[in-house]
Structure formats: C-alpha cells, structure tokens
Design a protein around this motif. Structure first.
Motif, short mmCIF file in Angstrom:
data_model
loop_
_atom_site.label_atom_id
_atom_site.label_comp_id
_atom_site.label_asym_id
_atom_site.label_seq_id
_atom_site.Cartn_x
_atom_site.Cartn_y
_atom_site.Cartn_z
N ARG A 102 18.02 13.81 6.00
CA ARG A 102 17.59 12.75 7.21
C ARG A 102 18.75 11.79 7.11
O ARG A 102 19.34 11.88 8.36
N LEU A 103 19.72 11.86 5.88
CA LEU A 103 20.57 10.85 5.90
C LEU A 103 21.49 11.81 6.53
O LEU A 103 22.93 11.03 6.87
N LEU A 104 22.31 12.73 5.88
CA LEU A 104 22.98 13.53 6.54
C LEU A 104 22.81 14.13 7.96
O LEU A 104 24.12 13.27 8.70
N ARG A 105 21.56 14.63 8.88
CA ARG A 105 21.30 14.03 10.22
C ARG A 105 21.98 12.97 10.43
O ARG A 105 22.31 12.37 12.01
N LEU A 106 21.98 11.41 10.36
CA LEU A 106 22.40 10.46 10.08
C LEU A 106 23.82 10.65 10.37
O LEU A 106 24.61 10.51 12.00
N ILE A 107 24.29 10.59 9.33
CA ILE A 107 25.81 10.70 9.45
C ILE A 107 26.35 11.94 10.41
O ILE A 107 27.57 11.45 10.61
N GLU A 108 25.91 12.52 10.27
CA GLU A 108 26.63 13.94 11.81
C GLU A 108 26.25 13.31 13.86
O GLU A 108 26.79 13.50 14.07
N GLY A 109 25.36 12.55 13.39
CA GLY A 109 24.77 11.71 14.59
C GLY A 109 25.87 10.30 14.83
O GLY A 109 25.90 10.26 15.62
N LEU A 110 26.81 9.67 13.65
CA LEU A 110 27.60 9.06 14.11
C LEU A 110 29.08 9.74 13.58
O LEU A 110 30.33 9.45 13.41
N SER A 111 28.71 10.99 14.34
CA SER A 111 30.15 11.59 13.79
C SER A 111 31.22 11.00 14.18
O SER A 111 32.68 10.89 14.07
N ALA A 112 31.09 10.88 15.79
CA ALA A 112 32.02 9.43 16.29
C ALA A 112 32.76 8.61 16.02
O ALA A 112 33.22 7.83 16.44
N MET A 113 32.00 8.28 14.49
CA MET A 113 32.64 6.68 14.59
C MET A 113 33.92 7.43 13.42
O MET A 113 33.86 8.04 12.88
N ASP A 114 34.79 6.68 13.22
CA ASP A 114 35.78 6.63 11.85
C ASP A 114 34.86 6.91 10.79
O ASP A 114 33.71 6.19 10.73
N PRO A 115 35.56 6.97 9.31
CA PRO A 115 34.19 6.75 8.10
C PRO A 115 34.31 5.33 8.14
O PRO A 115 32.90 5.25 7.61
N GLY A 116 35.12 4.77 7.85
CA GLY A 116 34.17 3.03 7.85
C GLY A 116 33.63 2.18 8.34
O GLY A 116 32.42 1.54 7.73
N THR A 117 34.15 3.08 9.96
CA THR A 117 32.95 2.05 10.94
C THR A 117 31.72 2.97 10.27
O THR A 117 29.97 2.10 10.39
N ARG A 118 31.55 3.98 10.02
CA ARG A 118 30.56 4.86 10.01
C ARG A 118 29.45 4.24 8.71
O ARG A 118 28.30 4.15 8.56
N LEU A 119 30.53 4.35 7.69
CA LEU A 119 29.79 3.40 6.32
C LEU A 119 29.13 2.17 6.68
O LEU A 119 28.23 2.36 6.07
N MET A 120 30.26 1.25 7.67
CA MET A 120 29.58 0.19 7.30
C MET A 120 28.42 0.05 8.45
O MET A 120 26.78 -0.50 8.31
N ALA A 121 28.10 1.25 9.95
CA ALA A 121 26.99 1.49 10.25
C ALA A 121 25.87 1.15 9.72
O ALA A 121 24.54 0.87 9.84
N ILE A 122 25.88 2.13 9.05
CA ILE A 122 24.85 3.28 7.82
C ILE A 122 24.04 2.27 6.81
O ILE A 122 23.20 1.84 6.44
N LYS A 123 25.50 1.00 6.61
CA LYS A 123 25.01 -0.03 5.29
C LYS A 123 23.41 -1.00 6.25
O LYS A 123 22.88 -1.71 6.64
N ALA A 124 24.05 -1.51 7.22
CA ALA A 124 23.57 -2.21 8.16
C ALA A 124 22.24 -1.93 8.96
O ALA A 124 21.27 -2.33 8.82
N MET A 125 22.00 -0.31 8.74
CA MET A 125 20.51 -0.20 9.36
C MET A 125 19.55 -0.32 7.83
O MET A 125 18.94 -0.60 8.04
N ASP A 126 20.48 0.02 6.66
CA ASP A 126 19.50 0.04 5.27
C ASP A 126 19.26 -1.80 4.86
O ASP A 126 18.60 -1.66 4.76
N ALA A 127 20.39 -2.54 5.45
CA ALA A 127 19.78 -3.81 5.60
C ALA A 127 18.79 -4.16 6.08
O ALA A 127 18.21 -5.18 6.51
N ALA A 128 19.35 -3.65 7.64
CA ALA A 128 17.77 -4.07 8.53
C ALA A 128 16.37 -3.43 8.27
O ALA A 128 15.94 -3.94 9.00
#
Length: 222
Positions: free
Chosen positions: A74-100
C-alpha cells in the motif's frame, strides 16, 4: 488522511488507488497457539513448475509473515501515486499523511516490508538449493545414461567385430572351396580331353588297318 489525499488528488499530485485496499486481509493466527514452523520440503517437492508464476501469498504464509495494518504494498502504491513530486516533497507529504491519520504509522509498512523481504530472500535461497539439487540429480542421471550407452555401444561394436571376423572366415572358406572345385573341374576337363585324344587316335589307327587290308573291288565286266 482521506481529506489530505483528496486535496492532493485535486492538485494532480496523487492518484487514488483503493482497488486493493478493499480486500480484507486474512485472519491473523491465534496468538495463544504458536504456529509450528513449516518443515522444509525435499528439493523435488519444493521445486516449482517451470513457467509457474510466483505465489507471494503462499511464500509469505510459509514464512509466517504477520498481517500488517498498513502493508508495504500500500505504501508502494502511495509512493507511485506521488511520483509527480520530487523525492523530498514526496517524503514530506507521506510524513504529513502519517501524522494526520492515527490508524497507521510509517513503521507499519516499513516493518512489513522488512519481514516480506526476508521471506523473499529465504524463498530465493530455497529455489537456489532446489535448483542445485536438481542439477546434481540430472547430472547423475546423465552420467548413468552415458555409461549405459557406452556399454551397449561397446557390446554392439564387439559383436559387429566378431560378426565381421566370422564373415571374413566364411568368405575365405567359400573362396577356398570354390577354388578347389574349379581345380577339380579343370583337372577333369584336361583328363577327359586327353582320353578323347587317345580314343580318336586309336580309332583312326583301327580305321587305317581296315583300309590297308581290305580286298580290292573287282572291276565290272563288259
């Protein structure tokens, strides 16, 4: 988390993919009864059919991988869905989702990924061992077939040599017999020719005697 994902999807940064999330995970094993480790099957039984696809669920089940609240896939699919982002922004987005979202933590898929990676490594090692065992067995069978072939071919060649020698002896014997028969025939011809010559000569002599002593024929009277 759904609100955050909806916002990211509207912004074109995420592709929602819930087709796999609706599938309920298999029930977790009863913690009161520890599962016995699966015995390693013999190489012949563990060797998969050539061309058969990998069955990840069976591999994970045999390795005792527990069910994860947030699986690594599921995390792999999420990373694939955020493939348009650069790695740093993608990591921040995933951490934000985790916190939310308090229903999961990033440690869940990471632990699941590590456990599954170990299960895949163990299965890969088992495949290698099975292949090595199959190679040994196959080479042993090939050696057996080769040895049998050499023995059979050697026996046939020996029989062919013996038959060839027998044939040569028979040809030589027949040639000798034919030569003897021809010699006897030639001797009989020569002997018969000699006797015929003698008979002809004696017959001529006898005829000459009759001619010499025969009375002359009287002349007719006029």
């Amino acid at each position: 988390m759904k609100g955050v994902m909806g916002f990211l999807e509207k912004a074109g940064l995420v592709r929602m993919d819930t087709s796999h999330d609706s599938v309920e995970p298999p029930p977790a094993p009863n913690p009161a009864v520890p599962a016995e480790p699966a015995a390693t099957p013999p190489p012949e039984a563990a060797m998969p059919v050539v061309g058969a696809p990998l069955k990840l669920d069976e591999i994970y089940a045999k390795a005792g991988v527990p069910v994860s609240l947030y699986p690594a896939e599921r995390l792999l699919r999420l990373i694939e869905g955020l493939s348009a982002m650069d790695p740093g922004t993608r990591l921040m987005a995933i951490k934000a989702m985790d916190a939310a979202d308090e229903s999961w933590t990033i440690e869940d898929p990471l632990a699941d990924a590590q456990t599954k990676a170990q299960a895949l490594a163990m299965h890969a090692e088992l495949l290698q061992l099975n292949l090595q065992a199959l190679e040994r067995d196959t080479l042993a069978r090939i050696e057996t077939v080769t040895a049998k072939r050499e023995k059979v071919v050697g026996d046939i060649r020996q029989q062919m040599a013996e038959l060839d020698a027998l044939m040569n002896r028979e040809v030589a014997r027949a040639a000798q017999d034919i030569a003897g028969q021809e010699a006897q025939l030639q001797a009989a011809r020569e002997h018969t020719a000699g006797q015929l010559a003698s008979l002809s000569q004696l017959g001529q002599q006898l005829q000459n005697l009759s001619a010499q002593f025969a009375a002359p024929v009287a002349a007719p009277k006029e």
